[in-house]
Design a protein around this motif. Structure first.
Motif, PDB file in Angstrom:
ATOM      1  N   GLN A  26      35.563  35.252  39.224  1.00  0.00           N
ATOM      2  CA  GLN A  26      36.746  35.476  38.485  1.00  0.00           C
ATOM      3  C   GLN A  26      36.655  36.475  37.157  1.00  0.00           C
ATOM      4  N   ARG A  27      35.481  36.455  36.530  1.00  0.00           N
ATOM      5  CA  ARG A  27      35.302  37.519  35.477  1.00  0.00           C
ATOM      6  C   ARG A  27      35.262  38.833  36.084  1.00  0.00           C
ATOM      7  N   CYS A 148      46.609  36.703  34.273  1.00  0.00           N
ATOM      8  CA  CYS A 148      45.268  36.001  33.917  1.00  0.00           C
ATOM      9  C   CYS A 148      44.820  35.666  35.561  1.00  0.00           C
ATOM     10  N   CYS A 149      43.574  35.147  35.486  1.00  0.00           N
ATOM     11  CA  CYS A 149      42.868  34.377  36.652  1.00  0.00           C
ATOM     12  C   CYS A 149      43.015  32.925  35.896  1.00  0.00           C
ATOM     13  N   ILE A 169      46.186  25.757  47.286  1.00  0.00           N
ATOM     14  CA  ILE A 169      45.635  27.033  46.716  1.00  0.00           C
ATOM     15  C   ILE A 169      44.549  27.903  47.443  1.00  0.00           C
ATOM     16  N   SER A 170      43.838  27.231  48.286  1.00  0.00           N
ATOM     17  CA  SER A 170      42.700  27.873  48.937  1.00  0.00           C
ATOM     18  C   SER A 170      43.421  28.643  50.247  1.00  0.00           C
ATOM     19  N   SER A 175      39.792  32.834  45.813  1.00  0.00           N
ATOM     20  CA  SER A 175      38.994  31.992  44.968  1.00  0.00           C
ATOM     21  C   SER A 175      38.504  32.700  43.603  1.00  0.00           C
ATOM     22  N   GLU A 176      38.458  34.098  43.925  1.00  0.00           N
ATOM     23  CA  GLU A 176      38.079  34.946  42.733  1.00  0.00           C
ATOM     24  C   GLU A 176      39.477  35.188  41.677  1.00  0.00           C
ATOM     25  N   TYR A 177      40.520  34.693  42.214  1.00  0.00           N
ATOM     26  CA  TYR A 177      41.681  34.951  41.502  1.00  0.00           C
ATOM     27  C   TYR A 177      42.200  33.464  40.783  1.00  0.00           C
ATOM     28  N   ILE A 178      42.235  32.735  41.786  1.00  0.00           N
ATOM     29  CA  ILE A 178      42.654  31.251  41.324  1.00  0.00           C
ATOM     30  C   ILE A 178      41.872  30.238  42.258  1.00  0.00           C
TER      31      ILE A 178
END
Length: 468
Positions: A26-27, A148-149, A169-170, A175-178
């Motif tokens: 996510q970073r 934001c993430c 969500i998946s 996953s790198e976002y939420i």
């Protein structure tokens, strides 16, 4: 007799390695600048709305399994609030995110000043079990809107809802976002090792202190949506029929497991008898003579909560008091003649039990409220002049006059606690701001360079006159 407490063996646990990978990814994704685009944010808000509508049946089924929550109550207290919130963000985001021009003091003109709204970065959202879908996704709307993430941590106490959230969500977001992290305290402790830009927690004041300590290690922004003992005052001039119905409704929603439920009743002694009769009658009008068989009355979340609530049932029971251990059922219950020193008045009840204390003068009620921690909500039934006094002489996160709970349903009102009941606020634009840094920027021209600010300050006297 106490219920046996068993750990949910079927609940997925996200490993420490997976949590570290999620944070790292996510970073990296946030650094790509992609989430900052307004078009991107709007697309994701619309995608989330589609996801909620597509998963509504699965969510309803999970809420029934975890909390015995009817599809009607699920819509009113979970899904509809999210859809309205999303619609408001989709409609308003472009306006909210525009740089805002503000005035500039004479001494630094001809420079101009603006506030820029930039995303904080990565948000950690830790949700409770009482409204497990709505209170996980509602803060997420603010995170997406702000650019934001987000890492979501649903409650393990409602495992079926947690699994549906993870599935939804998946399916809709990378996953790198939420991303969704599952587990209990161990997962929380792993998450707290990372310097999230904002930690958003909904739950008890006790756990809120733990979150705040973790945030302090990283100097992360923190939003705490907590709870407390929210008082309900019924004055002598109140409409008792309306008051009885609306207090009963506020107490039976989610079987009283609501952070803004009327926690205790302060009623004028001259009308107490009639009011309690109206509340009791309203319980049965809404839920039927056999409340245990009602499809519109929830269950207590787990054995721990049952064991805690049952210790309150030793008092003067005016109405209710029936318990079914196996079903995790506690009937709506009114406890009469409660005293301030009684055990039930020492902590938030978070269940369908309503303790009743009486007063002769409104100042007595206000004095009691003000001696205790500031509550998340306050309710007053009576005339406008009485309401003005109550609002003027007390403090609470939010309030309703001649009703209960409804302030949470208006996304144009800020929602949040004060003191022991929380810090920070959200809903509507406040959700956008909760995940946003407001960046002050001064833009100076190079076509003109006024010498007032430079040493040796030849015009110091003039500067003092301008500032003064």
């Amino acid at each position: 007799m106490n219920l046996k407490v068993e750990k949910n063996k079927d609940m997925e646990e996200t490993s420490a390695k997976e949590i570290a990978e999620i944070y790292k990814n996510q970073r990296t994704f946030f650094a790509s600048q992609e989430t900052k685009s307004i078009d991107f944010r709007l697309q994701q808000l619309k995608k989330l709305k589609k996801a909620i509508l597509q998963y509504e049946d699965k969510v309803n089924k999970a809420l029934w399994e975890d909390l015995h929550k009817s599809k009607e109550e699920a819509f009113l207290t979970e899904t509809s609030l999210l859809i309205e919130e999303l619609n408001y963000h989709i409609k308003s985001l472009k306006k909210w995110s525009q740089p805002k021009k503000v005035g500039t003091p004479l001494q630094i003109k001809p420079s101009g000043s603006k506030i820029y709204f930039e995303p904080l970065g990565i948000g950690l959202i830790i949700a409770p079990w009482n409204y497990p879908f709505q209170l996980t996704i509602n803060p997420l709307i603010g995170a997406i809107s702000a650019g934001c993430c987000a890492v979501l941590k649903p409650s393990p106490d409602t495992p079926n809802v947690a699994r549906v959230i993870k599935e939804m969500i998946s399916e809709f977001f990378p996953s790198e976002y939420i991303s969704v992290v599952q587990g209990g305290k161990e997962a929380n402790q792993e998450l707290f090792k990372f310097p999230f830009d904002v930690m958003f927690f909904t739950g008890s004041p006790g756990v809120g202190k733990t979150v705040m300590k973790a945030a302090a290690e990283h100097l992360s922004r923190v939003v705490l949506e907590l709870g407390g003992k929210s008082p309900c005052i019924v004055d002598k001039a109140a409409n008792l029929k309306i008051a009885g119905k609306r207090i009963a409704w506020g107490k039976i929603i989610n079987a009283g497991q609501t952070c803004i439920a009327p926690d205790y009743l302060l009623v004028h002694k001259d009308i107490k008898k009639d009011l309690l009769a109206e509340i009791s009658k309203s319980f049965e009008e809404m839920l039927g003579d056999n409340i245990a068989n009602s499809n519109h009355y929830g269950r207590i979340v787990n054995p721990n909560a049952m064991n805690r609530l049952m210790k309150y049932l030793d008092g003067d029971i005016y109405y209710g008091g029936k318990v079914n251990l196996e079903e995790k059922y506690i009937a709506p219950t009114i406890l009469n003649n409660v005293k301030p020193e009684d055990e039930i008045m020492q902590e938030e009840i978070f269940g369908p039990i309503l303790p009743v204390m009486e007063f002769e003068e409104i100042e007595q009620a206000l004095s009691y409220i003000n001696k205790n921690e500031k509550p998340l909500a306050l309710y007053y039934f009576g005339k406008d002049n009485g309401a003005d006094q109550v609002l003027r002489e007390t403090s609470s996160g939010g309030a309703c006059i001649n009703d209960t709970l409804l302030h949470v349903a208006n996304h144009k009102l800020p929602f949040g606690g004060v003191g022991n009941s929380g810090m920070g606020k959200y809903h509507g634009k406040e959700s956008f701001l909760a995940f946003t840094h407001e960046r002050g920027v001064v833009n100076s021209t190079t076509k003109l360079d006024i010498p007032l600010k430079y040493p040796p300050y030849k015009f110091f006297g003039l500067i003092k006159k301008i500032v003064g």
